[in-house]
Design a protein around this motif. Sequence first.
Motif, PDB file in Angstrom:
ATOM      1  N   SER A   1      69.906  20.951  55.921  1.00  0.00           N
ATOM      2  CA  SER A   1      70.118  21.913  56.996  1.00  0.00           C
ATOM      3  C   SER A   1      70.990  23.069  56.533  1.00  0.00           C
ATOM      4  O   SER A   1      70.776  24.228  56.910  1.00  0.00           O
ATOM      5  N   GLY A   2      71.981  22.767  55.707  1.00  0.00           N
ATOM      6  CA  GLY A   2      72.859  23.807  55.189  1.00  0.00           C
ATOM      7  C   GLY A   2      72.117  24.845  54.372  1.00  0.00           C
ATOM      8  O   GLY A   2      72.423  26.047  54.426  1.00  0.00           O
ATOM      9  N   ARG A   3      71.143  24.402  53.601  1.00  0.00           N
ATOM     10  CA  ARG A   3      70.350  25.356  52.815  1.00  0.00           C
ATOM     11  C   ARG A   3      69.603  26.327  53.734  1.00  0.00           C
ATOM     12  O   ARG A   3      69.529  27.536  53.459  1.00  0.00           O
ATOM     13  N   ARG A   4      69.038  25.801  54.806  1.00  0.00           N
ATOM     14  CA  ARG A   4      68.301  26.674  55.735  1.00  0.00           C
ATOM     15  C   ARG A   4      69.248  27.674  56.401  1.00  0.00           C
ATOM     16  O   ARG A   4      68.910  28.852  56.566  1.00  0.00           O
ATOM     17  N   ILE A   5      70.436  27.210  56.776  1.00  0.00           N
ATOM     18  CA  ILE A   5      71.403  28.106  57.409  1.00  0.00           C
ATOM     19  C   ILE A   5      71.867  29.173  56.423  1.00  0.00           C
ATOM     20  O   ILE A   5      71.994  30.354  56.777  1.00  0.00           O
ATOM     21  N   ALA A   6      72.116  28.783  55.178  1.00  0.00           N
ATOM     22  CA  ALA A   6      72.523  29.759  54.169  1.00  0.00           C
ATOM     23  C   ALA A   6      71.439  30.809  53.956  1.00  0.00           C
ATOM     24  O   ALA A   6      71.728  32.009  53.825  1.00  0.00           O
ATOM     25  N   ARG A   7      70.192  30.378  53.936  1.00  0.00           N
ATOM     26  CA  ARG A   7      69.069  31.316  53.777  1.00  0.00           C
ATOM     27  C   ARG A   7      69.013  32.300  54.939  1.00  0.00           C
ATOM     28  O   ARG A   7      68.914  33.512  54.747  1.00  0.00           O
ATOM     29  N   ASP A   8      69.117  31.770  56.170  1.00  0.00           N
ATOM     30  CA  ASP A   8      69.022  32.631  57.344  1.00  0.00           C
ATOM     31  C   ASP A   8      70.223  33.562  57.456  1.00  0.00           C
ATOM     32  O   ASP A   8      70.094  34.729  57.863  1.00  0.00           O
ATOM     33  N   ALA A   9      71.412  33.068  57.102  1.00  0.00           N
ATOM     34  CA  ALA A   9      72.592  33.925  57.117  1.00  0.00           C
ATOM     35  C   ALA A   9      72.453  35.042  56.090  1.00  0.00           C
ATOM     36  O   ALA A   9      72.857  36.195  56.334  1.00  0.00           O
ATOM     37  N   GLY A  10      71.881  34.713  54.945  1.00  0.00           N
ATOM     38  CA  GLY A  10      71.642  35.734  53.933  1.00  0.00           C
ATOM     39  C   GLY A  10      70.690  36.808  54.411  1.00  0.00           C
ATOM     40  O   GLY A  10      70.873  38.003  54.139  1.00  0.00           O
ATOM     41  N   GLU A  11      69.657  36.406  55.135  1.00  0.00           N
ATOM     42  CA  GLU A  11      68.708  37.379  55.696  1.00  0.00           C
ATOM     43  C   GLU A  11      69.420  38.344  56.641  1.00  0.00           C
ATOM     44  O   GLU A  11      69.101  39.541  56.691  1.00  0.00           O
ATOM     45  N   ARG A  12      70.390  37.836  57.396  1.00  0.00           N
ATOM     46  CA  ARG A  12      71.107  38.673  58.367  1.00  0.00           C
ATOM     47  C   ARG A  12      72.334  39.352  57.773  1.00  0.00           C
ATOM     48  O   ARG A  12      72.995  40.151  58.442  1.00  0.00           O
ATOM     49  N   LEU A  13      72.654  39.025  56.530  1.00  0.00           N
ATOM     50  CA  LEU A  13      73.833  39.569  55.862  1.00  0.00           C
ATOM     51  C   LEU A  13      75.118  39.258  56.640  1.00  0.00           C
ATOM     52  O   LEU A  13      76.003  40.104  56.791  1.00  0.00           O
ATOM     53  N   ILE A  14      75.194  38.009  57.133  1.00  0.00           N
ATOM     54  CA  ILE A  14      76.442  37.536  57.734  1.00  0.00           C
ATOM     55  C   ILE A  14      76.991  36.412  56.860  1.00  0.00           C
ATOM     56  O   ILE A  14      76.264  35.790  56.089  1.00  0.00           O
ATOM     57  N   GLY A  15      78.264  36.158  56.992  1.00  0.00           N
ATOM     58  CA  GLY A  15      78.882  35.101  56.216  1.00  0.00           C
ATOM     59  C   GLY A  15      78.608  33.731  56.796  1.00  0.00           C
ATOM     60  O   GLY A  15      78.293  33.585  57.975  1.00  0.00           O
ATOM     61  N   ALA A  16      78.737  32.719  55.939  1.00  0.00           N
ATOM     62  CA  ALA A  16      78.568  31.334  56.379  1.00  0.00           C
ATOM     63  C   ALA A  16      79.482  30.436  55.563  1.00  0.00           C
ATOM     64  O   ALA A  16      79.677  30.655  54.363  1.00  0.00           O
ATOM     65  N   SER A  17      80.051  29.447  56.226  1.00  0.00           N
ATOM     66  CA  SER A  17      80.835  28.411  55.566  1.00  0.00           C
ATOM     67  C   SER A  17      80.163  27.083  55.875  1.00  0.00           C
ATOM     68  O   SER A  17      79.887  26.782  57.048  1.00  0.00           O
TER      69      SER A  17
ATOM     70  N   LEU B   1      71.426  30.759  68.011  1.00  0.00           N
ATOM     71  CA  LEU B   1      72.785  30.805  67.468  1.00  0.00           C
ATOM     72  C   LEU B   1      72.842  31.709  66.242  1.00  0.00           C
ATOM     73  O   LEU B   1      73.727  32.563  66.124  1.00  0.00           O
ATOM     74  N   MET B   2      71.890  31.538  65.334  1.00  0.00           N
ATOM     75  CA  MET B   2      71.880  32.345  64.122  1.00  0.00           C
ATOM     76  C   MET B   2      71.629  33.823  64.427  1.00  0.00           C
ATOM     77  O   MET B   2      72.277  34.715  63.852  1.00  0.00           O
ATOM     78  N   ASP B   3      70.736  34.099  65.341  1.00  0.00           N
ATOM     79  CA  ASP B   3      70.370  35.494  65.636  1.00  0.00           C
ATOM     80  C   ASP B   3      71.516  36.284  66.256  1.00  0.00           C
ATOM     81  O   ASP B   3      71.550  37.519  66.146  1.00  0.00           O
ATOM     82  N   ASN B   4      72.447  35.593  66.923  1.00  0.00           N
ATOM     83  CA  ASN B   4      73.504  36.292  67.647  1.00  0.00           C
ATOM     84  C   ASN B   4      74.875  36.212  66.981  1.00  0.00           C
ATOM     85  O   ASN B   4      75.785  36.952  67.371  1.00  0.00           O
ATOM     86  N   ALA B   5      75.048  35.338  66.015  1.00  0.00           N
ATOM     87  CA  ALA B   5      76.365  35.102  65.427  1.00  0.00           C
ATOM     88  C   ALA B   5      76.772  36.219  64.469  1.00  0.00           C
ATOM     89  O   ALA B   5      75.940  36.828  63.797  1.00  0.00           O
ATOM     90  N   ASP B   6      78.079  36.455  64.410  1.00  0.00           N
ATOM     91  CA  ASP B   6      78.643  37.344  63.395  1.00  0.00           C
ATOM     92  C   ASP B   6      79.138  36.551  62.185  1.00  0.00           C
ATOM     93  O   ASP B   6      79.445  37.142  61.148  1.00  0.00           O
ATOM     94  N   TYR B   7      79.214  35.249  62.328  1.00  0.00           N
ATOM     95  CA  TYR B   7      79.604  34.350  61.239  1.00  0.00           C
ATOM     96  C   TYR B   7      79.155  32.958  61.645  1.00  0.00           C
ATOM     97  O   TYR B   7      79.163  32.622  62.833  1.00  0.00           O
ATOM     98  N   MET B   8      78.772  32.148  60.666  1.00  0.00           N
ATOM     99  CA  MET B   8      78.275  30.802  60.948  1.00  0.00           C
ATOM    100  C   MET B   8      79.134  29.760  60.229  1.00  0.00           C
ATOM    101  O   MET B   8      79.319  29.830  59.011  1.00  0.00           O
ATOM    102  N   MET B   9      79.653  28.811  61.008  1.00  0.00           N
ATOM    103  CA  MET B   9      80.384  27.659  60.450  1.00  0.00           C
ATOM    104  C   MET B   9      79.573  26.417  60.755  1.00  0.00           C
ATOM    105  O   MET B   9      79.326  26.090  61.923  1.00  0.00           O
TER     106      MET B   9
END
Length: 533
Positions: free
Chosen positions: A252-268, A237-245
């Motif tokens: 879990s949110g911290r891990r998602i924020a970290r991974d979204a930051g690596e991909r330079l995509i937004g996350a809420s 999901l993270m590898d293919n998303a253009d945005y993560m909600m």
Amino acid sequence: MTIDHTTRTTSTTGDAGLPAAVTPALLARLATRVSAGTDAARAQTSAPFTGGPLADLPVSTPADVEAAFVRARAAQAGWAAMPIAERKAILLRFHDLLLNRQAEALDLMQAENGKARRDAFLEVSDIAIATRYYARSAAKMLGPKRRRGAIPVLTHTTELHHPKGVVAVISPWNYPLSMGAGDAIPALLAGNAVVQKPDTQTALTALWALDLMIEAGLPSGVWQMVIGRGSSIGQSLMDNADYMMFTGSTASGRRIARDAGERLIGASLELGGKNPMIVLDDADIARAADGAIAACFSSTGQLCVSIERLYVAESIRDEFVAAFVERTKALKIGAAYDYSTDVGSLTNRSQLDTVTAHVDDAVAKGATVLAGGKPRPDLGPLFYEPTILTDVTPEMTLYTEETFGPVVSIYSVRDDEEAIQRANATAYGLNASVWSRNSKRGRAVAARVRTGTVNVNDAYAAAWGSVDAPMGGMGDSGLGRRHGADGILKYTEAQTVAHQRLLGFTAPTGLSESVWADTLTLALKTMKRIGTR
């Protein structure tokens, strides 16, 4: 009993102890909405009320997730090109289907989550409100907006909003319709496709919302569901998303924020909370006690904005506590597919174990139980009594950790300042509640509480239901906002188109750079003097 697709809101149970709407035919149809291979492994869920079997769902693999994104990207281009009036019409048809077929939704939510029917109905009304709001507001929110240009008259500047592409939504088990559909709706209206992973335990309700949206006219592939553990398909999901909600735990949110930051995509991210309620010395005690019941025990306390810390002015503490305890002990707990009960079941064994451990730890370390305090296996495998504790101290686990169950601790405070200080003494900052007969005083205290939403003389519904205003957390409670303009614009990329006409910022032909600089300097001074922004 058969479902006639009307607004009937009570149900009976069948031979398997499941409500009338949860038929084998419905379960089979919803299972086909999962994006998974024909030979997929299966996941079985159980009904919290009884512990008996509920659903048998296909499990998506990482390859299934990637395939869903391929389909979503193909579908998204046409969806984004569709006039927003047509997207709006589909969402408004979904709104009508939702209200007309709510008996199915209510039965599904109760069957897989265990909440009381009145709490399930709040999810139906929530999604109806949010759908209508965004359907009728999206065109204005997303439409081109003129912005002040660099040089008045000469610079024509427009702000545009383009869809992100494909949004990944990870939704939790506690509010299977509100979270299962609420975050997808604005993403879809903004022109995105959505690939969603609902929690497996409550996937049926999310799949039902998808099924209803397709019936309303949503094109194939625009909204898809995948089922599986985060440890298995989360990375896909993270590898293919253009945005993560994401809605879930802070860890879990911290891990998602970290991974979204690596991909330079937004996350809420809407994450955990340890929400406070403040009862000031001028509060209407009866009204505040009623409010505390809703604040602490709605959806059996399995509510992100639920209250777990209750600060009461010393001068009214005894009177308030007596009223609150009396109301709590009068609550009717049980499993019923109608409106005859006030409090339902917890949803899973893990949550029952957490609630039991938190209360037992507190009691062992000196806390006093004023109401509840024990599981109720006589009612069903996951029932726990609404519980009020006092004499809670910092060495007890539930003093700072989120319980996420029907448990609240009461503390006395001397004055408003102490109440505010103690309410803010947490890393979390999701929701709060303040009670006072003086509206101005109540709002002044609310403004000093460090949470994303604060309700004055209400538990949580006033702020949550104000869908024109942003909702979200501060601190460890998350990033980003849902609702309001923020809740749809986060799913877009903002673009500025600036058209410079006639003169620009370089000297025109025949004028020296020094004279041009003097001319611009005079113009800038003049604009400041006449009040131009």
